[in-house]
Design a protein around this motif. Structure first.
Motif, PDB file in Angstrom:
ATOM      1  N   ARG A 107      28.823  -2.672 -12.242  1.00 32.11           N
ATOM      2  CA  ARG A 107      27.374  -2.444 -12.214  1.00 32.11           C
ATOM      3  C   ARG A 107      26.981  -1.130 -11.563  1.00 32.11           C
ATOM      4  O   ARG A 107      25.960  -1.036 -10.887  1.00 32.11           O
ATOM      5  CB  ARG A 107      26.660  -3.633 -11.573  1.00 32.11           C
ATOM      6  N   LEU A 108      27.819  -0.113 -11.766  1.00 31.88           N
ATOM      7  CA  LEU A 108      27.370   1.234 -11.400  1.00 31.88           C
ATOM      8  C   LEU A 108      26.261   1.631 -12.361  1.00 31.88           C
ATOM      9  O   LEU A 108      25.454   2.510 -12.083  1.00 31.88           O
ATOM     10  CB  LEU A 108      28.527   2.237 -11.481  1.00 31.88           C
ATOM     11  N   LEU A 109      26.259   1.018 -13.534  1.00 29.80           N
ATOM     12  CA  LEU A 109      25.100   1.115 -14.414  1.00 29.80           C
ATOM     13  C   LEU A 109      24.830  -0.268 -14.991  1.00 29.80           C
ATOM     14  O   LEU A 109      25.706  -1.126 -15.004  1.00 29.80           O
ATOM     15  CB  LEU A 109      25.267   2.188 -15.487  1.00 29.80           C
ATOM     16  N   THR A 110      23.611  -0.473 -15.429  1.00 26.40           N
ATOM     17  CA  THR A 110      23.208  -1.808 -15.872  1.00 26.40           C
ATOM     18  C   THR A 110      22.955  -1.801 -17.377  1.00 26.40           C
ATOM     19  O   THR A 110      22.038  -1.130 -17.843  1.00 26.40           O
ATOM     20  CB  THR A 110      21.926  -2.245 -15.136  1.00 26.40           C
ATOM     21  N   PRO A 111      23.794  -2.521 -18.122  1.00 27.66           N
ATOM     22  CA  PRO A 111      23.556  -2.624 -19.565  1.00 27.66           C
ATOM     23  C   PRO A 111      22.280  -3.430 -19.823  1.00 27.66           C
ATOM     24  O   PRO A 111      21.915  -4.278 -19.006  1.00 27.66           O
ATOM     25  CB  PRO A 111      24.781  -3.387 -20.086  1.00 27.66           C
ATOM     26  N   GLU A 112      21.614  -3.152 -20.938  1.00 27.67           N
ATOM     27  CA  GLU A 112      20.350  -3.877 -21.162  1.00 27.67           C
ATOM     28  C   GLU A 112      20.565  -5.286 -21.711  1.00 27.67           C
ATOM     29  O   GLU A 112      19.718  -6.156 -21.490  1.00 27.67           O
ATOM     30  CB  GLU A 112      19.366  -3.073 -22.023  1.00 27.67           C
ATOM     31  N   THR A 113      21.678  -5.526 -22.395  1.00 23.49           N
ATOM     32  CA  THR A 113      21.958  -6.898 -22.820  1.00 23.49           C
ATOM     33  C   THR A 113      23.421  -7.227 -22.558  1.00 23.49           C
ATOM     34  O   THR A 113      24.251  -6.337 -22.391  1.00 23.49           O
ATOM     35  CB  THR A 113      21.711  -7.136 -24.322  1.00 23.49           C
ATOM     36  N   GLY A 114      23.726  -8.510 -22.559  1.00 23.07           N
ATOM     37  CA  GLY A 114      25.108  -8.961 -22.449  1.00 23.07           C
ATOM     38  C   GLY A 114      25.404  -9.661 -21.146  1.00 23.07           C
ATOM     39  O   GLY A 114      24.553  -9.709 -20.248  1.00 23.07           O
ATOM     40  N   GLU A 115      26.606 -10.201 -21.070  1.00 20.55           N
ATOM     41  CA  GLU A 115      27.034 -10.926 -19.872  1.00 20.55           C
ATOM     42  C   GLU A 115      28.393 -10.434 -19.407  1.00 20.55           C
ATOM     43  O   GLU A 115      29.247 -10.098 -20.236  1.00 20.55           O
ATOM     44  CB  GLU A 115      27.127 -12.419 -20.170  1.00 20.55           C
ATOM     45  N   ILE A 116      28.571 -10.387 -18.082  1.00 17.49           N
ATOM     46  CA  ILE A 116      29.853 -10.025 -17.486  1.00 17.49           C
ATOM     47  C   ILE A 116      30.186 -11.111 -16.488  1.00 17.49           C
ATOM     48  O   ILE A 116      29.618 -11.159 -15.394  1.00 17.49           O
ATOM     49  CB  ILE A 116      29.777  -8.662 -16.780  1.00 17.49           C
ATOM     50  N   GLN A 134      31.236 -15.737 -11.084  1.00 19.56           N
ATOM     51  CA  GLN A 134      30.076 -14.879 -10.831  1.00 19.56           C
ATOM     52  C   GLN A 134      29.627 -14.168 -12.105  1.00 19.56           C
ATOM     53  O   GLN A 134      30.447 -13.652 -12.848  1.00 19.56           O
ATOM     54  CB  GLN A 134      30.438 -13.780  -9.814  1.00 19.56           C
ATOM     55  N   GLU A 135      28.343 -14.119 -12.297  1.00 21.09           N
ATOM     56  CA  GLU A 135      27.776 -13.344 -13.398  1.00 21.09           C
ATOM     57  C   GLU A 135      27.305 -12.005 -12.812  1.00 21.09           C
ATOM     58  O   GLU A 135      26.325 -11.950 -12.063  1.00 21.09           O
ATOM     59  CB  GLU A 135      26.633 -14.139 -14.047  1.00 21.09           C
ATOM     60  N   MET A 136      28.049 -10.924 -13.140  1.00 23.99           N
ATOM     61  CA  MET A 136      27.808  -9.633 -12.484  1.00 23.99           C
ATOM     62  C   MET A 136      26.386  -9.103 -12.692  1.00 23.99           C
ATOM     63  O   MET A 136      25.848  -8.426 -11.833  1.00 23.99           O
ATOM     64  CB  MET A 136      28.800  -8.579 -12.999  1.00 23.99           C
ATOM     65  N   ARG A 137      25.783  -9.408 -13.826  1.00 19.07           N
ATOM     66  CA  ARG A 137      24.461  -8.834 -14.088  1.00 19.07           C
ATOM     67  C   ARG A 137      23.363  -9.527 -13.288  1.00 19.07           C
ATOM     68  O   ARG A 137      22.261  -9.016 -13.183  1.00 19.07           O
ATOM     69  CB  ARG A 137      24.146  -8.853 -15.585  1.00 19.07           C
ATOM     70  N   PRO A 179      21.921  -7.852  -4.319  1.00 21.20           N
ATOM     71  CA  PRO A 179      22.671  -6.748  -3.722  1.00 21.20           C
ATOM     72  C   PRO A 179      23.821  -7.162  -2.804  1.00 21.20           C
ATOM     73  O   PRO A 179      24.916  -6.610  -2.894  1.00 21.20           O
ATOM     74  CB  PRO A 179      21.608  -5.974  -2.957  1.00 21.20           C
ATOM     75  N   ARG A 180      23.596  -8.164  -1.943  1.00 23.26           N
ATOM     76  CA  ARG A 180      24.649  -8.529  -0.988  1.00 23.26           C
ATOM     77  C   ARG A 180      25.867  -9.118  -1.698  1.00 23.26           C
ATOM     78  O   ARG A 180      27.006  -8.741  -1.432  1.00 23.26           O
ATOM     79  CB  ARG A 180      24.105  -9.543   0.030  1.00 23.26           C
ATOM     80  N   ALA A 181      25.628 -10.021  -2.635  1.00 23.50           N
ATOM     81  CA  ALA A 181      26.727 -10.636  -3.386  1.00 23.50           C
ATOM     82  C   ALA A 181      27.441  -9.575  -4.219  1.00 23.50           C
ATOM     83  O   ALA A 181      28.667  -9.595  -4.363  1.00 23.50           O
ATOM     84  CB  ALA A 181      26.182 -11.743  -4.287  1.00 23.50           C
ATOM     85  N   LEU A 182      26.674  -8.624  -4.734  1.00 23.92           N
ATOM     86  CA  LEU A 182      27.281  -7.553  -5.527  1.00 23.92           C
ATOM     87  C   LEU A 182      28.224  -6.720  -4.661  1.00 23.92           C
ATOM     88  O   LEU A 182      29.329  -6.362  -5.080  1.00 23.92           O
ATOM     89  CB  LEU A 182      26.179  -6.662  -6.116  1.00 23.92           C
ATOM     90  N   ARG A 183      27.807  -6.452  -3.408  1.00 22.45           N
ATOM     91  CA  ARG A 183      28.677  -5.687  -2.497  1.00 22.45           C
ATOM     92  C   ARG A 183      29.987  -6.421  -2.265  1.00 22.45           C
ATOM     93  O   ARG A 183      31.059  -5.821  -2.247  1.00 22.45           O
ATOM     94  CB  ARG A 183      27.972  -5.466  -1.153  1.00 22.45           C
ATOM     95  N   LEU A 184      29.906  -7.754  -2.086  1.00 21.27           N
ATOM     96  CA  LEU A 184      31.117  -8.554  -1.834  1.00 21.27           C
ATOM     97  C   LEU A 184      32.064  -8.492  -3.031  1.00 21.27           C
ATOM     98  O   LEU A 184      33.280  -8.366  -2.870  1.00 21.27           O
ATOM     99  CB  LEU A 184      30.744 -10.010  -1.523  1.00 21.27           C
ATOM    100  N   VAL A 185      31.520  -8.584  -4.228  1.00 22.64           N
ATOM    101  CA  VAL A 185      32.374  -8.547  -5.424  1.00 22.64           C
ATOM    102  C   VAL A 185      32.973  -7.147  -5.597  1.00 22.64           C
ATOM    103  O   VAL A 185      34.140  -6.994  -5.936  1.00 22.64           O
ATOM    104  CB  VAL A 185      31.569  -8.945  -6.687  1.00 22.64           C
ATOM    105  N   ARG A 186      32.155  -6.122  -5.321  1.00 22.52           N
ATOM    106  CA  ARG A 186      32.647  -4.746  -5.496  1.00 22.52           C
ATOM    107  C   ARG A 186      33.829  -4.437  -4.578  1.00 22.52           C
ATOM    108  O   ARG A 186      34.673  -3.598  -4.898  1.00 22.52           O
ATOM    109  CB  ARG A 186      31.531  -3.746  -5.222  1.00 22.52           C
TER     110      ARG A 186
END
Ligand SMILES: Nc1ncnc2c1ncn2[C@@H]1O[C@H](COP(=O)(O)OP(=O)(O)O)[C@@H](O)[C@H]1O
Ligand SMILES: [Mg+2]
Length: 126
Positions: free
Chosen positions: A50-59, A64-67, A71-78
């Motif tokens: 998620r350095l960039l955010t796609p407009e559609t889709g799932e990761i 965990q669903e990255m999209r 912010p805090r959970a994203l930091r932990l996954v990163r």
């Protein structure tokens, strides 16, 4: 398991980086993404953490669903994702070891990170 589905990214200038991309990667496997320049490899990798955010889709990474991550959970996954950029982004005055150790910064306190204080365990980890 990493499961990507229907990922689409269009840049502000209208260039299409990804069009409906999907795949699955099993834990412990090694996968190479190959393609000509402009195919979307960098756009895909940047979308995964998620350095960039796609407009559609799932990761979906594990449970965990990255999209959707705040912010805090994203930091932990990163912290669990290592990324080496094409132009390396190395800090030249630092040694090779210090450049590698900077990958631990997300797990350290601000003060320890600023002072470059790494533990023996971090230095010896492979
Ligand atoms: N920042 C950007 N702004 C506009 N278009 C971009 C940008 N980054 C990439 N693109 C376009 O998106 C497509 C995929 O590029 P990229 O992901 O860099 O491919 P690769 O890494 O496979 O060479 C290309 O058409 C490229 O021109
Ligand atoms: Mg690239």
């Amino acid at each position: 398991m990493l499961t990507v589905s229907h990922l689409t990214k269009t840049y502000p200038n209208g260039k299409r980086g990804l069009i409906d991309v999907g795949f699955s990667i099993a834990p412990g496997s090694v996968t190479a993404i190959i393609g000509p320049s402009g195919a979307g490899k960098t756009t895909l990798l940047r979308s995964l953490n998620r350095l960039l955010t796609p407009e559609t889709g799932e990761i979906q990474l594990g449970d965990q669903e990255m999209r959707q991550l705040p912010p805090r959970a994203l930091r932990l996954v990163r912290r669990q994702i290592g990324m080496i950029f094409q132009d390396y982004n190395l800090i030249e005055p630092l040694s090779a070891l210090e450049n590698v150790l900077h990958g631990c910064l997300g797990r350290k306190s601000l003060a320890a990170g600023m002072l470059g204080l790494y533990t023996k365990e971090e230095k010896s980890r492979r």
